[in-house]
Design an enzyme around this catalytic site. Structure first.
Site, PDB file in Angstrom:
ATOM      1  CE  LYS A 194      33.187  38.511  41.719  1.00  0.00           C
ATOM      2  NZ  LYS A 194      33.148  39.245  40.247  1.00  0.00           N
TER       3      LYS A 194
ATOM      4  CD  GLN B 159      31.075  42.280  39.045  1.00  0.00           C
ATOM      5  OE1 GLN B 159      32.051  41.879  39.780  1.00  0.00           O
ATOM      6  NE2 GLN B 159      30.693  41.287  38.311  1.00  0.00           N
TER       7      GLN B 159
ATOM      8  CG  ASP C 162      38.138  39.898  36.509  1.00  0.00           C
ATOM      9  OD1 ASP C 162      37.704  38.989  36.884  1.00  0.00           O
ATOM     10  OD2 ASP C 162      37.317  40.959  36.573  1.00  0.00           O
TER      11      ASP C 162
END
Ligand code: NAP
Length: 297
Positions: free
Chosen positions: A55, A99, A122
């Site tokens: 990412k 994450q 997200d």
């Protein structure tokens, strides 16, 4: 040997999206806005290290500034929440991604509800989850199911009235996937069945599917005799299986028994090269959207 003709090329479709995102980044930069995405990783899970690294690289390539906070696995929940509060309060930060997976002593629900909804690229904050359920397109949608939806739309898969079977009811993929596809909206309107570990006659559900989306995390679970000939098959799973011949002693496989399912399917995603690049492309798009909104005059 050439690739089978029925592959859905996630890498190529993700690149199309990334080109558009890079152009949006350039426009933001022209008016003095530098889109900024912050990654937070807790502990040294090897897969998380790889995902955050990928990412970061795509962010850099598209002109999005990113920084990564790596916290020790023993970090207390309150410490992580304090970091998120600081990032929430920093106007230069447009998107925040924590994450998964988090260490067991940290409650993911508290973490996700601490990130400001406007920086929640997200799409896991309860406000964004609620907006998705309600069909309010103003919120952020989780990147993996949003990427799968984009793949289906850009491949020309007809979703209205289609029988879609989603394998897995996880909060990251299965549940939001179902919510996206059952909306009364263009490029949705599907009849969605969600299967899980307590589902009876799971293979029968699968055989009914015009679109079968496997998001369980069970290596090569979907076999050829579970797939209706001509169905669209999307393989989300990422599973490590032992392989003494491979570097590191393992290889990655999906949730679909690809060599046997591919000849039966109408269209199918390779794995890797299907859903993964789309997930990252959607994250980049969400970040630019967050930056644009935060700086709109
Ligand atoms: P998750 O939250 O653990 O959910 C897994 C789901 O699969 C659960 O609903 C579970 O049922 C169901 N399941 C497990 N074994 C089953 C079985 N034998 N039969 C039927 N159902 C079964 O997982 P997730 O976070 O959604 O992720 C799913 C997979 O997608 C993982 O392999 C993950 O690595 C992958 N993934 C890939 C990407 C990408 O970008 N490519 C992104 C995110 C996730 P119960 O609810 O009954 O336990």
């Amino acid at each position: 040997m050439s690739a089978p003709a029925n592959l859905i090329d996630g890498r190529a479709i993700a690149e199309e999206l990334n080109r558009a995102t890079a152009a949006d980044v350039a426009k933001l930069r022209q008016r003095g806005v530098e889109p900024c995405l912050v990654f937070v990783r807790v502990g040294e899970d090897p897969a998380s290290q790889v995902y955050v690294g990928m990412k970061e690289r795509v962010s850099a390539r598209l002109g999005i500034r990113s920084t990564t906070h790596v916290l020790p696995a023993a970090t207390r929940e309150e410490e992580l929440l304090a970091l998120l509060a600081r990032l929430n309060g920093d106007p230069a930060v447009h998107g925040i991604l924590v994450q998964a997976p988090l260490p067991g002593h940290i409650r993911a629900s508290r973490v996700y509800s601490t990130v400001l909804p406007g920086k929640d690229v997200d799409g896991f904050h309860p406000e964004n989850v609620g907006k998705l359920m309600l069909g309010d397109t103003d919120g952020f949608v989780p990147c993996t199911p949003a990427g799968i939806h984009e793949l289906l739309v850009r491949t020309g898969v007809r979703l209205a009235g289609a029988e879609v079977v989603v394998l897995g009811r996880g909060n990251i993929v299965g549940k939001p996937m179902a919510a996206i596809l059952l909306q009364k909206a263009p490029h949705a309107d599907a009849t969605v069945t969600v299967c899980h570990s307590r589902t009876r006659h799971l293979a029968e559900h699968c055989r009914r599917a015009d679109v079968l989306i496997a998001a369980m995390g069970v290596a090569e679970f979907v076999k050829a005799d579970m797939v209706k000939p001509g169905a669209v098959v999307i393989d989300v799973g990422v599973n490590r299986v032992p392989d003494p011949a491979a570097r590191g002693g393992f290889r990655l496989v999906g949730d679909v028994d690809f060599p046997h399912v591919q000849p039966v399917a109408g269209r199918i995603t390779p794995n890797p090269g299907g859903v993964g690049p789309m997930t990252i492309a959607m994250l980049m798009r969400n970040t630019v959207r967050a930056a644009r909104r935060a700086t709109a005059s």
